[in-house]
Write a protein that holds these residues in place. Structure first.
Motif, short mmCIF file in Angstrom:
data_model
loop_
_atom_site.label_atom_id
_atom_site.label_comp_id
_atom_site.label_asym_id
_atom_site.label_seq_id
_atom_site.Cartn_x
_atom_site.Cartn_y
_atom_site.Cartn_z
N TRP A 145 13.48 24.90 98.80
CA TRP A 145 14.24 25.09 97.64
C TRP A 145 14.78 23.78 96.72
O TRP A 145 14.52 23.63 95.56
CB TRP A 145 15.41 25.91 97.71
N GLU A 146 15.10 22.71 97.61
CA GLU A 146 15.44 21.30 97.03
C GLU A 146 14.34 20.68 96.67
O GLU A 146 14.08 20.04 95.42
CB GLU A 146 16.07 20.63 98.09
N LYS A 147 13.20 21.04 97.19
CA LYS A 147 12.07 20.28 96.89
C LYS A 147 11.15 21.06 95.87
O LYS A 147 10.04 20.53 95.24
CB LYS A 147 11.06 19.99 98.17
N ALA A 205 15.88 34.92 97.87
CA ALA A 205 15.41 35.76 96.36
C ALA A 205 13.94 35.25 96.13
O ALA A 205 13.13 35.87 95.43
CB ALA A 205 16.39 35.01 95.64
N SER A 206 13.45 33.80 96.37
CA SER A 206 12.25 33.48 96.03
C SER A 206 11.28 34.11 96.89
O SER A 206 10.13 34.44 95.96
CB SER A 206 12.04 31.78 96.07
N CYS A 207 11.26 34.38 98.01
CA CYS A 207 10.35 35.02 98.81
C CYS A 207 10.29 36.48 98.50
O CYS A 207 9.12 37.09 98.21
CB CYS A 207 10.75 34.92 100.24
N ILE A 258 16.25 25.46 87.45
CA ILE A 258 17.55 25.46 88.14
C ILE A 258 17.71 26.79 89.26
O ILE A 258 18.58 26.65 90.05
CB ILE A 258 18.85 25.65 87.23
N GLY A 259 16.78 27.69 89.17
CA GLY A 259 16.77 28.85 90.08
C GLY A 259 15.37 29.16 90.58
O GLY A 259 14.54 28.92 89.87
N LEU A 260 15.32 30.11 91.45
CA LEU A 260 14.00 30.54 91.98
C LEU A 260 13.11 29.29 92.37
O LEU A 260 12.03 29.19 92.09
CB LEU A 260 13.48 31.68 91.34
N ARG A 261 13.66 28.23 92.91
CA ARG A 261 12.92 26.84 92.82
C ARG A 261 11.40 27.00 93.71
O ARG A 261 10.59 26.35 93.58
CB ARG A 261 13.63 25.73 93.37
N ILE A 262 11.72 27.99 94.65
CA ILE A 262 10.58 28.14 95.51
C ILE A 262 9.33 28.67 94.90
O ILE A 262 8.21 28.54 95.33
CB ILE A 262 10.86 28.76 97.06
N VAL A 263 9.74 29.70 93.98
CA VAL A 263 8.59 30.35 93.33
C VAL A 263 7.89 29.13 92.58
O VAL A 263 8.44 28.54 91.59
CB VAL A 263 9.30 31.34 92.45
#
Length: 367
Positions: free
Chosen positions: A13-15, A61-63, A179-184
């Motif tokens: 998420w951070e990356k 949430a991203s998954c 700022i959100g769902l950064r993995i998506v």
């Protein structure tokens, strides 16, 4: 999810990167394809698919969004609007997550007003030429299959197409700084004279109304994502309050903290029951567009309140992604907006209960 995803999600998420190594493990859960029967899909009930969506979101949430876009949008469009040949060709591999799909409706200039989309499809010998742009398309940077909606230049109606990655003229660029769902992995799609053979035009999409068959199900699923996120935040706060000590006592011993925790629990129970009711209305064939819109808008706004309480309970640690509540707090914001913003879903419900559409702005004021 707790074993494979929870330990690594804060780092990714951070990356703002996607952990591709978990795709086979998500495929092994056998939830991709959700309600679709046959073609290697699980054939779950709407309720079963919704609960699975919530359980994915409870951990990350991203998954959950990755699966939702792939399954309840792209795969479901092929299942509901595709030919038998297309279903047999694409769905088995997608159901196992051996291939990944995305769903491209939103454009740079058209979000809420999606039916006004500008991407064009022009008939040529043996197929179609697509020209235009799409924006905010989850999974698009690595999807093998892109379900794209475009306006037929002959009929002026919306048609659907299956586009392969690496098609000449197709460019996908990753969107940055979310700022959100950064993995998506959301992408900007540009199509310049992209050729799609006749066999990859979805025969069941002949107007914008045909997309509503898909959106009716996906909106129910999206309504269950905030339920899952809120459950996960409650779990984390419950554990944290019992472990963290201040003034010589666990935080759980303080009345104001107990009050917030109980308020969160009450919210989750109410959200769960609204989501459950929505599923049962759909399964009985009685769910309306207004039902789905009211469920999605009300649940997301109630989840916002719930997750904000959770962030408060963690104090300073509530703004660190490492403690996961801050991550969930941010991840909820895109869900509050996508699949119809809170305001648009409210107006859809208002149209149904009053019989008056209020989407167009009022005429010029005399003032």
């Amino acid at each position: 999810m707790e074993k494979e995803v929870a330990p690594i999600m804060a780092k990714y998420w951070e990356k703002a990167e996607f952990p591709f190594q978990i795709i086979p493990k998500l495929g092994a859960l056998h939830v991709a394809g959700g309600t679709i029967k046959g073609y290697g899909c699980p054939g779950l009930s709407v309720t079963g698919t919704a609960v699975a969506t919530a359980e994915l979101a409870r951990v990350d949430a991203s998954c959950s969004t990755f699966i939702l876009v792939h399954s309840s949008l792209a795969m479901l469009t092929i299942a509901l609007c595709g030919s038998e040949e297309q279903k047999h060709k694409y769905l088995p591999s997608l159901a196992q997550l051996k291939t990944v799909a995305c769903w491209a409706l939103t454009e740079p200039n058209y979000g809420s007003d999606a039916s006004a989309l500008e991407t064009k499809a022009t008939k040529v010998d043996g197929g179609w030429i697509l020209e235009g742009q799409k924006r905010w398309i989850g999974n698009s940077t690595f999807a093998d299959v892109l379900v794209i909606f475009a306006r037929n230049t002959s009929t002026n109606q919306i048609n659907g197409f299956i586009v392969k990655k690496d098609s000449p003229g197709l460019t996908v660029t990753k969107m940055l700084n979310k700022i959100g769902l950064r993995i998506v992995q959301n992408g900007d799609i540009v199509m310049k004279k992209v050729f799609v053979p006749d066999g990859d035009r979805l025969p069941g999409v002949n107007s914008f109304q045909d997309t509503n068959k898909v959106l009716a199900v996906s909106r129910v699923m999206v309504a269950w994502q905030p339920i899952g996120i809120s459950m996960g935040v409650y779990d984390m706060c419950h554990r944290y309050l019992k472990e963290r000590r201040q003034f010589g006592a666990p935080l759980a011993a303080f009345q104001i903290n107990q009050q917030k925790l109980v308020q969160m629990l009450g919210n989750i129970q109410a959200m769960f029951l609204v989501g459950w009711r929505l599923c049962k209305l759909y399964e009985s064939g009685r769910m309306t567009v207004g039902h789905a819109s009211l469920g999605k808008s009300w649940i997301t706004v109630k989840a916002r309140d719930t997750v904000a309480l959770g962030r408060e309970l963690l104090g300073g640690n509530g703004i660190l992604a490492d403690f996961l509540v801050a991550k969930a707090f941010c991840d909820l914001e895109p869900i509050y907006t996508y699949e119809g913003t809170y305001d648009i879903n409210t107006l859809v419900t208002g149209r149904e209960v009053t019989g008056i559409a209020s989407f167009k702005p009022a005429g010029r004021s005399r003032l």
